[in-house]
Structures are given as C-alpha cells and as structure tokens.
Design a protein around this motif. Structure first.
Motif, PDB file in Angstrom:
ATOM      1  N   TRP A  57      32.471  -6.179  50.327  1.00 49.57           N
ATOM      2  CA  TRP A  57      33.885  -6.532  50.496  1.00 49.57           C
ATOM      3  C   TRP A  57      34.525  -5.930  51.731  1.00 49.57           C
ATOM      4  CZ3 TRP A  57      34.642 -10.457  47.580  1.00 49.57           C
ATOM      5  CH2 TRP A  57      33.846 -10.603  46.450  1.00 49.57           C
ATOM      6  N   MET A  58      33.847  -4.989  52.376  1.00 52.79           N
ATOM      7  CA  MET A  58      34.445  -4.344  53.550  1.00 52.79           C
ATOM      8  C   MET A  58      34.159  -5.169  54.797  1.00 52.79           C
ATOM      9  SD  MET A  58      33.190  -0.593  52.381  1.00 52.79           S
ATOM     10  CE  MET A  58      33.789   0.440  53.673  1.00 52.79           C
ATOM     11  N   LEU A 104      41.640   3.289  47.588  1.00 53.49           N
ATOM     12  CA  LEU A 104      42.168   1.915  47.661  1.00 53.49           C
ATOM     13  C   LEU A 104      43.509   1.836  46.933  1.00 53.49           C
ATOM     14  CD1 LEU A 104      38.993  -0.327  47.231  1.00 53.49           C
ATOM     15  CD2 LEU A 104      40.000   0.681  49.266  1.00 53.49           C
ATOM     16  N   LEU A 142      29.888 -18.054  57.613  1.00 55.66           N
ATOM     17  CA  LEU A 142      30.735 -19.011  58.340  1.00 55.66           C
ATOM     18  C   LEU A 142      30.847 -18.587  59.809  1.00 55.66           C
ATOM     19  CD1 LEU A 142      33.596 -19.615  55.720  1.00 55.66           C
ATOM     20  CD2 LEU A 142      31.873 -21.255  56.465  1.00 55.66           C
ATOM     21  N   SER A 158      39.965 -12.987  51.857  1.00 55.83           N
ATOM     22  CA  SER A 158      39.188 -13.525  52.977  1.00 55.83           C
ATOM     23  C   SER A 158      40.065 -14.358  53.909  1.00 55.83           C
ATOM     24  CB  SER A 158      38.051 -14.397  52.441  1.00 55.83           C
ATOM     25  OG  SER A 158      37.228 -13.634  51.592  1.00 55.83           O
ATOM     26  N   LEU A 173      44.225  -3.131  47.992  1.00 56.49           N
ATOM     27  CA  LEU A 173      42.879  -2.733  48.436  1.00 56.49           C
ATOM     28  C   LEU A 173      42.926  -2.067  49.808  1.00 56.49           C
ATOM     29  CD1 LEU A 173      40.973  -5.971  47.326  1.00 56.49           C
ATOM     30  CD2 LEU A 173      40.888  -3.743  46.201  1.00 56.49           C
ATOM     31  N   LEU A 216      33.643   4.156  44.856  1.00 59.59           N
ATOM     32  CA  LEU A 216      34.311   4.463  46.124  1.00 59.59           C
ATOM     33  C   LEU A 216      35.690   5.102  45.940  1.00 59.59           C
ATOM     34  CD1 LEU A 216      33.280   1.346  48.221  1.00 59.59           C
ATOM     35  CD2 LEU A 216      32.694   3.707  48.719  1.00 59.59           C
ATOM     36  N   SER A 275      33.298 -10.704  53.357  1.00 58.43           N
ATOM     37  CA  SER A 275      32.216 -10.942  52.391  1.00 58.43           C
ATOM     38  C   SER A 275      31.079 -11.727  53.061  1.00 58.43           C
ATOM     39  CB  SER A 275      32.767 -11.730  51.197  1.00 58.43           C
ATOM     40  OG  SER A 275      33.184 -13.000  51.657  1.00 58.43           O
ATOM     41  N   GLY A 321      42.733   0.987  52.200  1.00 57.31           N
ATOM     42  CA  GLY A 321      42.142   2.328  52.182  1.00 57.31           C
ATOM     43  C   GLY A 321      43.183   3.406  52.476  1.00 57.31           C
ATOM     44  N   MET A 349      45.202   0.263  57.673  1.00 56.74           N
ATOM     45  CA  MET A 349      45.282  -1.106  58.189  1.00 56.74           C
ATOM     46  C   MET A 349      45.461  -2.046  56.991  1.00 56.74           C
ATOM     47  SD  MET A 349      42.553  -3.036  60.586  1.00 56.74           S
ATOM     48  CE  MET A 349      42.645  -4.787  60.875  1.00 56.74           C
ATOM     49  N   ALA A 350      46.698  -2.406  56.715  1.00 57.60           N
ATOM     50  CA  ALA A 350      47.015  -3.194  55.514  1.00 57.60           C
ATOM     51  C   ALA A 350      46.963  -4.681  55.850  1.00 57.60           C
ATOM     52  CB  ALA A 350      48.393  -2.804  54.987  1.00 57.60           C
ATOM     53  N   VAL A 351      45.908  -5.347  55.413  1.00 53.73           N
ATOM     54  CA  VAL A 351      45.712  -6.770  55.676  1.00 53.73           C
ATOM     55  C   VAL A 351      45.689  -7.549  54.362  1.00 53.73           C
ATOM     56  CG1 VAL A 351      44.236  -8.480  56.808  1.00 53.73           C
ATOM     57  CG2 VAL A 351      44.298  -6.147  57.681  1.00 53.73           C
ATOM     58  N   THR A 352      44.859  -7.103  53.407  1.00 55.31           N
ATOM     59  CA  THR A 352      44.592  -7.861  52.188  1.00 55.31           C
ATOM     60  C   THR A 352      45.811  -7.936  51.271  1.00 55.31           C
ATOM     61  OG1 THR A 352      42.346  -6.993  52.342  1.00 55.31           O
ATOM     62  CG2 THR A 352      42.940  -8.073  50.279  1.00 55.31           C
ATOM     63  N   ASP A 378      29.896 -14.673  52.438  1.00 49.78           N
ATOM     64  CA  ASP A 378      30.248 -16.062  52.779  1.00 49.78           C
ATOM     65  C   ASP A 378      30.978 -16.127  54.120  1.00 49.78           C
ATOM     66  OD1 ASP A 378      29.304 -17.238  50.351  1.00 49.78           O
ATOM     67  OD2 ASP A 378      31.077 -16.479  49.332  1.00 49.78           O
ATOM     68  N   MET A 379      31.912 -15.182  54.343  1.00 48.14           N
ATOM     69  CA  MET A 379      32.682 -15.197  55.589  1.00 48.14           C
ATOM     70  C   MET A 379      31.774 -14.887  56.782  1.00 48.14           C
ATOM     71  SD  MET A 379      35.121 -16.049  53.853  1.00 48.14           S
ATOM     72  CE  MET A 379      36.158 -16.627  55.156  1.00 48.14           C
TER      73      MET A 379
HETATM   74  C1  LIG Z   1      35.896  -0.197  49.966  1.00 48.20           C
HETATM   75  C2  LIG Z   1      36.882  -1.240  50.396  1.00 48.20           C
HETATM   76  C3  LIG Z   1      37.776  -0.924  51.408  1.00 48.20           C
HETATM   77  C4  LIG Z   1      38.741  -1.864  51.783  1.00 48.20           C
HETATM   78  N1  LIG Z   1      39.639  -1.491  52.747  1.00 48.20           N
HETATM   79  C5  LIG Z   1      40.645  -2.328  53.060  1.00 48.20           C
HETATM   80  C6  LIG Z   1      41.686  -1.899  53.962  1.00 48.20           C
HETATM   81  O1  LIG Z   1      41.692  -0.757  54.447  1.00 48.20           O
HETATM   82  N2  LIG Z   1      42.670  -2.776  54.261  1.00 48.20           N
HETATM   83  C7  LIG Z   1      42.709  -4.017  53.726  1.00 48.20           C
HETATM   84  O2  LIG Z   1      43.628  -4.752  54.054  1.00 48.20           O
HETATM   85  N3  LIG Z   1      41.752  -4.472  52.851  1.00 48.20           N
HETATM   86  C8  LIG Z   1      40.714  -3.652  52.513  1.00 48.20           C
HETATM   87  N4  LIG Z   1      39.756  -4.042  51.595  1.00 48.20           N
HETATM   88  C9  LIG Z   1      39.843  -5.375  50.996  1.00 48.20           C
HETATM   89  C10 LIG Z   1      38.818  -6.364  51.555  1.00 48.20           C
HETATM   90  O3  LIG Z   1      39.122  -6.661  52.893  1.00 48.20           O
HETATM   91  C11 LIG Z   1      38.854  -7.626  50.635  1.00 48.20           C
HETATM   92  O4  LIG Z   1      38.285  -7.263  49.387  1.00 48.20           O
HETATM   93  C12 LIG Z   1      38.089  -8.768  51.262  1.00 48.20           C
HETATM   94  O5  LIG Z   1      38.785  -9.273  52.371  1.00 48.20           O
HETATM   95  C13 LIG Z   1      37.854  -9.929  50.266  1.00 48.20           C
HETATM   96  O6  LIG Z   1      39.048 -10.350  49.745  1.00 48.20           O
HETATM   97  P1  LIG Z   1      39.229 -10.577  48.150  1.00 48.20           P
HETATM   98  O7  LIG Z   1      38.817  -9.316  47.472  1.00 48.20           O
HETATM   99  O8  LIG Z   1      40.604 -11.089  47.909  1.00 48.20           O
HETATM  100  O9  LIG Z   1      38.171 -11.705  47.776  1.00 48.20           O
HETATM  101  P2  LIG Z   1      38.311 -13.277  47.993  1.00 48.20           P
HETATM  102  O10 LIG Z   1      38.727 -13.573  49.404  1.00 48.20           O
HETATM  103  O11 LIG Z   1      39.134 -13.843  46.894  1.00 48.20           O
HETATM  104  O12 LIG Z   1      36.805 -13.747  47.832  1.00 48.20           O
HETATM  105  C14 LIG Z   1      36.215 -13.977  46.533  1.00 48.20           C
HETATM  106  C15 LIG Z   1      34.918 -14.740  46.765  1.00 48.20           C
HETATM  107  O13 LIG Z   1      35.196 -16.023  47.344  1.00 48.20           O
HETATM  108  C16 LIG Z   1      34.461 -16.208  48.532  1.00 48.20           C
HETATM  109  N5  LIG Z   1      35.258 -16.974  49.516  1.00 48.20           N
HETATM  110  C17 LIG Z   1      36.558 -16.757  49.852  1.00 48.20           C
HETATM  111  N6  LIG Z   1      36.951 -17.645  50.802  1.00 48.20           N
HETATM  112  C18 LIG Z   1      35.871 -18.429  51.084  1.00 48.20           C
HETATM  113  C19 LIG Z   1      35.626 -19.531  51.982  1.00 48.20           C
HETATM  114  N7  LIG Z   1      36.576 -19.994  52.798  1.00 48.20           N
HETATM  115  N8  LIG Z   1      34.415 -20.081  51.994  1.00 48.20           N
HETATM  116  C20 LIG Z   1      33.405 -19.624  51.180  1.00 48.20           C
HETATM  117  N9  LIG Z   1      33.575 -18.600  50.292  1.00 48.20           N
HETATM  118  C21 LIG Z   1      34.779 -18.012  50.247  1.00 48.20           C
HETATM  119  C22 LIG Z   1      34.166 -14.811  49.051  1.00 48.20           C
HETATM  120  O14 LIG Z   1      33.014 -14.758  49.879  1.00 48.20           O
HETATM  121  C23 LIG Z   1      33.960 -14.038  47.752  1.00 48.20           C
HETATM  122  O15 LIG Z   1      32.634 -14.169  47.312  1.00 48.20           O
HETATM  123  C24 LIG Z   1      38.780  -3.141  51.180  1.00 48.20           C
HETATM  124  C25 LIG Z   1      37.870  -3.461  50.160  1.00 48.20           C
HETATM  125  C26 LIG Z   1      36.932  -2.524  49.773  1.00 48.20           C
HETATM  126  C27 LIG Z   1      35.970  -2.874  48.672  1.00 48.20           C
END
Ligand SMILES: Cc1cc2nc3c(=O)[nH]c(=O)nc-3n(C[C@H](O)[C@H](O)[C@H](O)COP(=O)(O)OP(=O)(O)OC[C@H]3O[C@@H](n4cnc5c(N)ncnc54)[C@H](O)[C@@H]3O)c2cc1C
Length: 246
Positions: free
Chosen positions: A229-230, A84, A239, A10, A31, A79, A233, A33, A1-4, A235-236
């Motif tokens: 991060w899964m 990832l 909210l 977030s 990121l 992990l 986070s 999986g 599931m490619a979202v990020t 913060d999210m």
């Molecule tokens: C083990 C693992 C498996 C994963 N599997 C997948 C997967 O299969 N598919 C996929 O697509 N992604 C996957 N991810 C990625 C994961 O979904 C992202 O790491 C997550 O969405 C956070 O995005 P980011 O790392 O860009 O952090 P950011 O969004 O940049 O966040 C950084 C910090 O800013 C804070 N922040 C961001 N926006 C706000 C806001 N509006 N208000 C307040 N605080 C805020 C966050 O809480 C965090 O502390 C995986 C990550 C991990 C660690």
C-alpha cells in the motif's frame, strides 16, 4: 504528506479536500504517516473544479494546532511505528503564502510535484521491502534442516540480488529523468511480490511450528503486508509500467 482520503486512495490525483477561494480548508485525510502528532506537513487539495486545480499546501504548527483541526491515531494490526492517522480540517484558515509553488505553472505545482515525490520515494519503499525480505532470509539460515530448504533459500537469495540490482538501476533512471517512472514501478512491483513470496515460503524454510510461534517472525510478517500500500498498490504499478517504456 497527507494525500489519501477515505474514498480516494489510488485515485490520488482527484482529491475531495478543498481549499476555498477565501482560503478555508475543508479536508479529510487518512492513513497519513505520523499525522496525529506531526508539527509540520504538506497536504494535497483541490483549489477549484478544473482538472489542473490541484495544489499542495504547507501545514504549519499554527494550522495543525488550530481548534478546528482534529487528528487521531488509527488502530492498525501492523506497522505501529508508522503512526498512520486520520485528519479532519473543518473550515480551517490557511494563509495564501502557504500554497506551495505559486511561482510555477498550475500543472507543475500540483499533481506534477506529487508524482515526482512518489517516483523519488518508490525506490526507498522497494529498499525497505527488500530489507524485510533479507531479514527473513537471514533469520531462516540458522533454522534450515534439509537440502531442499537450503536450495530454496539459495534461489531466493539469487532472486533478491537481482531485484536489488533492478531497484538500483531504476533509482539511477529517476535521477536522470524524474518523470521516467516505469522502471521504479517495475522495481516496486517485483519487490512487494518478492517479499510476500518469501513470507509464503517461510514455513518450508523454518518449519511450520516456528513460523507460527516466533514473535519477531509474526511481527515482521504482519508489517510486510504494508508495502503493497505504500507509494501505490501493485495494480497502480502495473498501469504505470504499461504507460511508460522500459
Ligand atoms: C504503511 C503505510 C503508510 C502510508 N503512508 C501514507 C502517507 O504518509 N500519506 C498518505 O496520504 N497516504 C499514506 N498511505 C496510504 C496509501 O497511500 C493508500 O493505502 C494507497 O494509496 C491505496 O489506497 P486505498 O487504501 O484507498 O486503496 P484503494 O485505492 O481503494 O485500492 C483498493 C484496491 O483496488 C485496486 N485499484 C484501485 N484503483 C484501481 C484502478 N484504477 N485500476 C486497477 N485497480 C485499482 C488497488 O490496486 C487495490 O488492490 C499509507 C499506507 C500504508 C499502508
């Protein structure tokens, strides 16, 4: 599931990856999986400029093996098993029939379905975090050497039972109403905060020397940092709790 995406984590509802009108995919995701060797998957993309122009496409074995698709494993500290990955699609042709949910209204086929998947998965991530916390507590039992540490262990065991119960109830609530996501966010927030607290307390339970030198302990503690991060986070989740009703 490619979202990020590298600049959209977030903010998952606002992807830059684009499926053009002539069904060419320009996308960068990371990121994800098991993305480097998966033979099938899904991806969240933009299909236009409007707020409802978010869709989900099916990535078939043919698409993923296309010469204009580049996939690589990301170097990570923990992990490793999650595989990832960084994915890059350069003008990759996509068949129109691989756009999912075209029979639904635009809002329902894009972010709506992604949110539903997140809410369904969230109790599973909570359960994994609680499982890791329980594994640490089980490990600690045979190394506890004083009354204070034993009492601390007992209070953590009571706390984990309460959060496990909370997660169970949150999952039931999602089964009743898939869009009632506040409780699963509360459970996710409590689970990740709790497992990180157990990590911080471990030296008091098992002693600093064992904490720093046991290989299994160090591996588990490194992996635990991933739960934050899964499926969103802390913060999210906060909210989401504020936006919903508990
Ligand atoms: C083990 C693992 C498996 C994963 N599997 C997948 C997967 O299969 N598919 C996929 O697509 N992604 C996957 N991810 C990625 C994961 O979904 C992202 O790491 C997550 O969405 C956070 O995005 P980011 O790392 O860009 O952090 P950011 O969004 O940049 O966040 C950084 C910090 O800013 C804070 N922040 C961001 N926006 C706000 C806001 N509006 N208000 C307040 N605080 C805020 C966050 O809480 C965090 O502390 C995986 C990550 C991990 C660690």
């Amino acid at each position: 599931m490619a979202v990020t995406e590298p600049s959209k984590g977030s903010d998952a509802g606002n992807p830059s990856s684009l499926l053009s009108d002539d069904f060419e995919l320009n996308a960068e995701k990371w990121l994800v999986g098991n993305g480097h060797d998966a033979t099938i998957g899904t991806m969240v993309v933009r299909t236009g400029t409007g707020p409802y122009s978010i869709g989900v496409i099916l990535l078939t074995p043919e698409t993923l093996s296309h010469p204009k698709v580049f996939r690589q494993l990301l170097p990570v500290a923990g992990l490793q098993g999650a595989g990832l990955s960084h994915l890059y699609f350069d003008k990759t042709p996509i068949s129109e029939e691989h756009i999912l949910g075209l029979h639904r209204r635009p809002l329902e086929r894009g972010m709506h379905s992604v949110i539903k998947t997140f809410y369904r998965m969230r109790p599973c991530v909570c359960a994994m975090a609680l499982g890791s916390a329980q594994a640490l507590l089980d490990f600690a039992i045979s190394h506890i050497s004083n009354v204070k540490a034993r009492e601390l262990h007992s209070s953590l065991q009571i706390e984990i039972e309460a959060i496990r119960n909370l997660n169970y109830r949150a999952a039931l609530r999602i089964d009743d109403n898939i869009l009632d996501g506040a409780a699963v966010s509360l459970a996710k927030a409590c689970s990740t905060e709790f497992v990180e607290k157990v990590v911080r307390i471990m030296p008091k339970l098992v002693g600093t020397e064992l904490f720093l030198t046991d290989i299994w302990l160090q591996k588990t503690i490194t992996d635990i940092q991933g739960y934050e991060w899964m499926e969103g986070s802390l913060d999210m989740q906060r909210l989401n709790i504020l936006a919903g009703s508990i």
